[in-house]
Design an enzyme around this catalytic site. Sequence first.
Site, PDB file in Angstrom:
ATOM      1  N   ASP A  84     -19.946 -67.704  41.157  1.00 55.10           N
ATOM      2  CA  ASP A  84     -19.602 -66.921  42.342  1.00 55.10           C
ATOM      3  C   ASP A  84     -18.577 -65.832  42.020  1.00 55.10           C
ATOM      4  O   ASP A  84     -17.459 -66.142  41.609  1.00 55.10           O
ATOM      5  CB  ASP A  84     -19.030 -67.886  43.385  1.00 55.10           C
ATOM      6  CG  ASP A  84     -19.148 -67.394  44.807  1.00 55.10           C
ATOM      7  OD1 ASP A  84     -19.415 -66.212  45.004  1.00 55.10           O
ATOM      8  OD2 ASP A  84     -18.982 -68.213  45.723  1.00 55.10           O
ATOM      9  N   ASP A  85     -18.968 -64.564  42.185  1.00 49.05           N
ATOM     10  CA  ASP A  85     -18.036 -63.441  42.046  1.00 49.05           C
ATOM     11  C   ASP A  85     -17.523 -63.253  40.621  1.00 49.05           C
ATOM     12  O   ASP A  85     -16.367 -62.879  40.426  1.00 49.05           O
ATOM     13  CB  ASP A  85     -16.838 -63.604  42.991  1.00 49.05           C
ATOM     14  CG  ASP A  85     -17.160 -63.298  44.437  1.00 49.05           C
ATOM     15  OD1 ASP A  85     -18.355 -63.227  44.765  1.00 49.05           O
ATOM     16  OD2 ASP A  85     -16.223 -63.144  45.236  1.00 49.05           O
ATOM     17  N   CYS A 102     -22.741 -62.579  48.093  1.00 46.46           N
ATOM     18  CA  CYS A 102     -22.972 -64.022  47.984  1.00 46.46           C
ATOM     19  C   CYS A 102     -24.206 -64.502  48.746  1.00 46.46           C
ATOM     20  O   CYS A 102     -25.146 -65.030  48.145  1.00 46.46           O
ATOM     21  CB  CYS A 102     -21.748 -64.765  48.502  1.00 46.46           C
ATOM     22  SG  CYS A 102     -20.214 -64.407  47.627  1.00 46.46           S
ATOM     23  N   ARG A 161     -28.020 -65.591  47.227  1.00 45.52           N
ATOM     24  CA  ARG A 161     -28.518 -66.970  47.316  1.00 45.52           C
ATOM     25  C   ARG A 161     -29.867 -67.041  48.033  1.00 45.52           C
ATOM     26  O   ARG A 161     -30.760 -67.778  47.631  1.00 45.52           O
ATOM     27  CB  ARG A 161     -27.479 -67.839  48.024  1.00 45.52           C
ATOM     28  CG  ARG A 161     -26.357 -68.226  47.111  1.00 45.52           C
ATOM     29  CD  ARG A 161     -25.115 -68.733  47.823  1.00 45.52           C
ATOM     30  NE  ARG A 161     -24.197 -69.256  46.834  1.00 45.52           N
ATOM     31  CZ  ARG A 161     -23.483 -68.511  45.990  1.00 45.52           C
ATOM     32  NH1 ARG A 161     -23.577 -67.199  46.051  1.00 45.52           N
ATOM     33  NH2 ARG A 161     -22.680 -69.059  45.095  1.00 45.52           N
ATOM     34  N   LYS A 198     -22.378 -74.847  46.612  1.00 44.05           N
ATOM     35  CA  LYS A 198     -22.326 -73.941  47.762  1.00 44.05           C
ATOM     36  C   LYS A 198     -23.717 -73.588  48.271  1.00 44.05           C
ATOM     37  O   LYS A 198     -24.594 -73.215  47.500  1.00 44.05           O
ATOM     38  CB  LYS A 198     -21.563 -72.684  47.322  1.00 44.05           C
ATOM     39  CG  LYS A 198     -21.637 -71.495  48.262  1.00 44.05           C
ATOM     40  CD  LYS A 198     -20.771 -70.370  47.706  1.00 44.05           C
ATOM     41  CE  LYS A 198     -21.007 -69.062  48.423  1.00 44.05           C
ATOM     42  NZ  LYS A 198     -20.086 -67.992  47.990  1.00 44.05           N
ATOM     43  N   HIS A 230     -24.415 -71.581  51.832  1.00 50.75           N
ATOM     44  CA  HIS A 230     -24.084 -70.238  52.329  1.00 50.75           C
ATOM     45  C   HIS A 230     -25.292 -69.416  52.776  1.00 50.75           C
ATOM     46  O   HIS A 230     -25.296 -68.192  52.647  1.00 50.75           O
ATOM     47  CB  HIS A 230     -23.281 -69.474  51.267  1.00 50.75           C
ATOM     48  CG  HIS A 230     -22.396 -68.407  51.873  1.00 50.75           C
ATOM     49  ND1 HIS A 230     -21.904 -67.349  51.136  1.00 50.75           N
ATOM     50  CD2 HIS A 230     -21.931 -68.231  53.141  1.00 50.75           C
ATOM     51  CE1 HIS A 230     -21.175 -66.580  51.905  1.00 50.75           C
ATOM     52  NE2 HIS A 230     -21.166 -67.091  53.131  1.00 50.75           N
ATOM     53  N   HIS A 254     -14.711 -67.330  42.672  1.00 52.39           N
ATOM     54  CA  HIS A 254     -14.411 -66.693  43.959  1.00 52.39           C
ATOM     55  C   HIS A 254     -12.972 -67.029  44.374  1.00 52.39           C
ATOM     56  O   HIS A 254     -12.495 -68.132  44.126  1.00 52.39           O
ATOM     57  CB  HIS A 254     -15.394 -67.238  44.993  1.00 52.39           C
ATOM     58  CG  HIS A 254     -15.465 -66.480  46.275  1.00 52.39           C
ATOM     59  ND1 HIS A 254     -14.401 -66.344  47.136  1.00 52.39           N
ATOM     60  CD2 HIS A 254     -16.504 -65.833  46.877  1.00 52.39           C
ATOM     61  CE1 HIS A 254     -14.773 -65.643  48.192  1.00 52.39           C
ATOM     62  NE2 HIS A 254     -16.051 -65.322  48.063  1.00 52.39           N
ATOM     63  N   ASP A 258     -23.730 -64.534  41.163  1.00 49.65           N
ATOM     64  CA  ASP A 258     -24.350 -64.046  42.405  1.00 49.65           C
ATOM     65  C   ASP A 258     -24.049 -62.591  42.726  1.00 49.65           C
ATOM     66  O   ASP A 258     -24.709 -61.986  43.563  1.00 49.65           O
ATOM     67  CB  ASP A 258     -23.960 -64.936  43.583  1.00 49.65           C
ATOM     68  CG  ASP A 258     -22.495 -64.844  43.955  1.00 49.65           C
ATOM     69  OD1 ASP A 258     -21.696 -64.287  43.175  1.00 49.65           O
ATOM     70  OD2 ASP A 258     -22.122 -65.358  45.027  1.00 49.65           O
ATOM     71  N   ASN A 259     -23.034 -62.017  42.119  1.00 50.43           N
ATOM     72  CA  ASN A 259     -22.735 -60.588  42.273  1.00 50.43           C
ATOM     73  C   ASN A 259     -21.712 -60.218  41.211  1.00 50.43           C
ATOM     74  O   ASN A 259     -21.235 -61.073  40.463  1.00 50.43           O
ATOM     75  CB  ASN A 259     -22.213 -60.243  43.673  1.00 50.43           C
ATOM     76  CG  ASN A 259     -21.191 -61.194  44.245  1.00 50.43           C
ATOM     77  OD1 ASN A 259     -21.460 -61.895  45.223  1.00 50.43           O
ATOM     78  ND2 ASN A 259     -20.013 -61.249  43.643  1.00 50.43           N
ATOM     79  N   LYS A 262     -18.742 -56.035  43.483  1.00 54.15           N
ATOM     80  CA  LYS A 262     -19.422 -56.737  44.567  1.00 54.15           C
ATOM     81  C   LYS A 262     -19.457 -55.828  45.800  1.00 54.15           C
ATOM     82  O   LYS A 262     -18.483 -55.141  46.096  1.00 54.15           O
ATOM     83  CB  LYS A 262     -18.641 -58.019  44.872  1.00 54.15           C
ATOM     84  CG  LYS A 262     -19.025 -58.767  46.131  1.00 54.15           C
ATOM     85  CD  LYS A 262     -18.074 -59.946  46.305  1.00 54.15           C
ATOM     86  CE  LYS A 262     -18.308 -60.694  47.602  1.00 54.15           C
ATOM     87  NZ  LYS A 262     -17.372 -61.829  47.737  1.00 54.15           N
TER      88      LYS A 262
END
Length: 543
Positions: free
Chosen positions: A14-15, A52, A56, A109, A111, A201, A305-306, A374
């Site tokens: 994540d991130d 995010c 996903r 996660k 989301h 994140h 994810d980004n 992002k």
Amino acid sequence: MAKTKPDIIIILNDDMGFSDIGCYGGEIETPNLDRLAAGGLSYSQFYNTARCSPSRASLLTGLHPHQTGIGILTYDTGPEGYAGDLNRRCVTIAEVVKEAGYGTYLSGKWHVAKNLTEPTDSWPMQRGFEKFFGTIIGAGSFYHPNTLTRGNESAEHEATENPEFFYTDAISDQAAAFIRDHHRDTPDKPLFQYVAYTAPHWPLHAHDEDIARYKGRFDEGWDKLREQRLERLVRAGIIDASWVLTERDPTQPAWENAEEKEWLLRCMEVYAAQIDRMDQGIGRIVSALEETGRLDNTLLLFLSDNGACAEDIPEGVNVQSLVDDLMIAQAETRDGRPVLLGNDPSVMPGPEDTYQSYGVAWANMSNAPFRLYKHWIHEGGIATPLVVHWPKGISDQGGVRHVPGQLPDLMATVLEVSGAAYPRTYKDNDILPLEGVSLVKSFGADYERQEPLFWEHEGNAAVRVGKWKLVRNYPGDWELYDMDADRTETRDLAAAHPERVAQMLALYEEWAARCGVIPREKILEEMKKLGGTAFWEKDEDEE
């Protein structure tokens, strides 16, 4: 290719920036990911969807996020036009491979559901996963995450009753346990597992021993370290030596002129520790596969994810709103101390009673050699490492692949290796056609992709056809780049190729109409009528 159905594990973090992990040029110690890359493949031009929730949704379904109902995030943002809820016009990978005889598991996660507290048909157990442990919301304390769930029931007590609880470790350990339990109970049945970390994140939460390992690691500062990352990426064959390093973000000072260096270094040290802790957990997942004899026939994919996140967490934010409305923070620690929320340089990040982010300059380094972050569709926002490991299916150990790809391709890849069929209808719902292209062909050798790639997020948008990328930083003009000669996007060729711009823009507009992309102008116009600004523009820290 394997003769029997492989196990399939997708690990998403994540991130995280393009060049953070060791095998992609970073200073952060990731021996387990490095091992997987050395025994498999590293992709230099794989892309996520810049945010995010949309990423996903796209990964899980093989569609573009707008088609799934996840155009921005999962909050009820009203007139921006996206439901923020995984719809029934799509199927998840879990739903598809379950029909093909796979056991299906999720640790981490989710989301992609609007309702954060009550099970709906957009929750994991209702979308093909037989077992689930993780969070429904997208961010929060690593010591006491909101919406912690097991199956369809709250699992908050697992954090509050265990002083040693740390979400990254919990995700890793549950993923390893799912593998062992599956092998014990159904050893001959293939498994699909989605492991979705929230690290790295924000908030910057990490263990003291992990943070200490990075003391001094970043003392040279972001300018020199960006240059060093580029050199290592070139040596690894991931980046072409002719591509120049982008300029430092113009809003940020040279390292030698930066203030509050002790705090800045601590932020990056904690960020690194978050990734380090994740890598330790990935090692335990791999160990579970080895112990059960399943590693050789497991297709394992790792990606982010980004791009790295440049969002600031300002002081003075309404903490109670983050707790009650957005459900991404806690007002107090588990032992009753107030959480100090905001990027206050007098507060060193890491412990449970802090809530901070690492800022623009370090995010700029994390995305080296690219620019932007992002939210944006320039390379810094969408380029991700992709490590693919499958001993029985990949013979070119340590190879690098340059064929471009994006998230919908993962569903197509899973379909090919699992033998599962993508449905036209599912549970009496018509399902949109698959948008992805399988990566399996690239397992043997590189090739030139013929299919175009498309993106849109908050008006930022792009289309890529072959070596050409047309991209917009909304509300700016469209820019054109030759990705073979200039992947770091430093020389805009739009003025020199107006016909190509027009052709590619027509392709983009056709795609956007087909996939339900709502023009940004329309969204802002609707918000103006209501006398406000868009939800996500008011609360950049919502996710």
